[in-house]
Scaffold this active site. Structure first.
Site, PDB file in Angstrom:
ATOM      1  N   THR A  93      -3.242   4.693  10.790  1.00 16.05           N
ATOM      2  CA  THR A  93      -3.317   3.272  10.453  1.00 16.05           C
ATOM      3  C   THR A  93      -2.196   2.867   9.508  1.00 16.05           C
ATOM      4  OG1 THR A  93      -4.689   3.558   8.487  1.00 16.05           O
ATOM      5  CG2 THR A  93      -5.833   3.361  10.599  1.00 16.05           C
ATOM      6  N   CYS A  94      -2.009   1.558   9.396  1.00 16.80           N
ATOM      7  CA  CYS A  94      -1.019   0.981   8.477  1.00 16.80           C
ATOM      8  C   CYS A  94      -1.579   0.932   7.066  1.00 16.80           C
ATOM      9  CB  CYS A  94      -0.664  -0.430   8.927  1.00 16.80           C
ATOM     10  SG  CYS A  94       0.514  -0.471  10.254  1.00 16.80           S
ATOM     11  N   ASP A  95      -2.462   1.824   6.703  1.00 16.75           N
ATOM     12  CA  ASP A  95      -3.049   1.829   5.366  1.00 16.75           C
ATOM     13  C   ASP A  95      -2.516   3.042   4.636  1.00 16.75           C
ATOM     14  OD1 ASP A  95      -4.880   2.205   3.136  1.00 16.75           O
ATOM     15  OD2 ASP A  95      -6.079   0.661   4.112  1.00 16.75           O
TER      16      ASP A  95
END
Lengths: 377, 377
Positions: free
Chosen positions: B324-326
């Site tokens: 994820t983009c986290d």
């Protein structure tokens, strides 16, 4: 922080169980504030912050572009009315078959931070534009970024040269100063790094066009934060300092800053109790917790404003926890949270500033509890 | 750690995307091992560990009882064939309307740790049996419990007296030593506390019958853990030490110990890259991370065994992260994880010991990624 419209909706519809209510009027105001603050930048809304179809539709109608993390998010943006030219596939970690699917959907703007990712894009989306993410320090952010994304500026030069060699359009540089960044100087160093990459590429005859300045624009939780205007001034100043007359095209990717303050979660007090008769802090258990949407209370990083109908009464610090049988499902314990002493089982609480990063963080069914419901009004 | 049946299933069905595969043969073996280790205790499987219908059906058929955290979990256990007399509503934090629903379904065994919860049960499930949870230290657990559940033993006495006064059946005491507890002495102190509560109640003419010893039985990740037999011996010894000839009825609530080692997650390497040319650790990005089911890597608490087809090759430590983009979606960074140097994009990896607390922790759709799929074979 909940708007009158949100309060009215909850009062009149009386939804059972915890739920998020998002007020589109606030999203609209936020979009306009970003437009005013940075009129020369294109806005790419970070879909991951809140992918509710109504939010995407509003922003698509207002002219927003979209920063997406997956093929599913690309589809959501397109279903909301954005065509593929308005979509960036901003995740630096993509399966090659997902790149191919995005390419087939018409997306032509991709993030990279490594040679390996460039190779995938050259194979699966020939001719596409790529921008390379550079590492920033993240100091001053409440939800700081790790080194997960980006590479050092010198390596970004190599990555973009390699992309050019493989027939891609080396288009620009991106950075992200860290979510909920309240230090206005943070953009300056990252813009200086971007200029370094621009100059290095220019010496090899490759002209970059774009600086993607990412997100990081904060929403107001308990503390005051600088206004969008203040961010705009700081960013414009830094761009002029480093790029002078040759300003690049710029992009911003607000997520939290676009929807955070537009939402409030309605929750219910399930239990108020103590662990002993020794007068320790009360424990207040809500019907929502870390696994039901409030994941960003991890390490008590984000302190949401919580209001009740009894806030005129005397306050006392308490520990706030969620409803699951998981002992990690505690929201605020290290710094206890003041709530009215009169607060009692069955009372409703409003958790403000929860429009971003709540519904999608919610677990599928941990402890059998259903995911956070969402109403967009 | 993945069984041959799991490996065969993955090889022949080739599921796309990350997925958990659970081998029921292992669950069956685990159930029998608990039966043999503690033949005088009733087993209440903690549904929250893995509520897959096939797992619940197998255990219901074998005679297991069920520890549940919500009305939905009660329904799942009943759908699997357990009648209500085999179900405990073990969450100490319940809405009164959920207690009423459980009561209507026939459930008559409830956990409490406060006077306030006793009052709800007296109103919504009159005459029910209640057990009070006492606080334990949790020292020695890999996933230690906070003070969220339970009260001090002296207060447990008061709570159970109050339950008796309100017409409920004060039935016993529960504790939980902390998940993945490998210190065999941990049960001794908690059993001593239970005896204290039994004695205090007896002096007021209230005879408790049951000690609920909770879970905490570990599954094997990378380190060896004591066998179920060793736990059984330690617990039997502690019971005899403290209760002598008058042994109470006992309950155990294994969750992780029942299903943890029965499952393996198949994942794919999405990217292998570095952040600079300076020879720092590689970053290996998988298509599953903290928000896709591996939440228990939080603070690197649980270190899952990861195997690949290249494990005969030379190994080198790397940082492992999710898709994820986290930036918080990093699995192992503080203690880098050795993986083959030859590992490459597209390779399959097997993450063992993932039968518990994975599918349900997965987020609904963070970054647009679908929740973890599960196959039970």
């Amino acid at each position: 922080m909940a708007t009158d419209r949100i309060r009215d909706f909850i009062r009149t519809t009386r939804p059972d169980g915890p739920c998020l209510v998002v007020d589109l009027d606030v999203v609209r105001d936020n979009y306009r504030a970003f437009e005013r603050a940075l009129p020369d930048s294109r806005i790419f809304y970070a879909v991951k912050a809140n992918p509710a179809p109504e939010v995407l539709k509003l922003l698509a109608d207002m002219g927003s572009n979209f920063d997406t993390a997956s093929v599913r998010e690309i589809e959501l943006a397109m279903e909301a009315g954005a065509d593929a030219t308005r979509i960036s596939y901003g995740n630096t970690i993509k399966k090659e078959r997902d790149i191919a699917r995005a390419h087939a959907l018409g997306v032509s703007l991709f993030a990279v931070d490594s040679h390996e990712e460039v190779e995938k894009i050259a194979r699966a989306a020939p001719g596409a534009r790529v921008f390379c993410r550079v590492l920033t320090s993240g100091e001053g952010a409440e939800w700081p970024l790790s080194r997960k994304f980006g590479c050092v500026p010198q390596m970004a030069v190599d990555v973009l040269v390699y992309a050019h060699q493989l027939g891609l359009t080396s288009y620009g540089v991106s950075f992200h100063v860290g979510s909920q960044m309240t230090n206005l100087d943070a953009w300056d160093a990252a813009i200086a790094d971007s200029k370094y990459v621009f100059d290095k590429l220019a010496r090899q005859g490759i002209v970059l066009e774009m600086v993607n300045m990412g997100g990081g624009f904060p929403t107001r939780y308990l503390k005051d934060v600088p206004s969008a205007e203040a961010y705009g001034q700081a960013i414009k100043g830094a761009l002029i300092d480093h790029f002078g007359n040759q300003l690049p095209e710029t992009i911003i990717e607000p997520g939290r800053g676009m929807v955070g303050n537009a939402g409030a979660i309605k929750a219910e007090v399930v239990l108020v109790s103590r662990k002993s008769d020794l007068g320790e802090n009360r424990w207040v258990y809500l019907d929502i917790g870390k696994f039901g949407g409030l994941a960003e209370t991890m390490d008590e990083a984000i302190r949401y404003p919580i209001t009740t109908d009894r806030d005129a009464d005397e306050m006392e610090p308490c520990i706030i926890a969620g409803p699951t049988c998981d002992s990690a499902d505690v929201l605020y314990e290290n710094t206890p949270y003041p709530l009215p002493i009169s607060l009692t089982i069955g009372d409703e609480v409003l958790i403000g500033g929860t429009g971003a990063y709540t519904t999608t963080y919610a677990s599928v069914a941990f402890n059998g509890f259903e995911p956070l419901r969402s109403y967009v009004i």
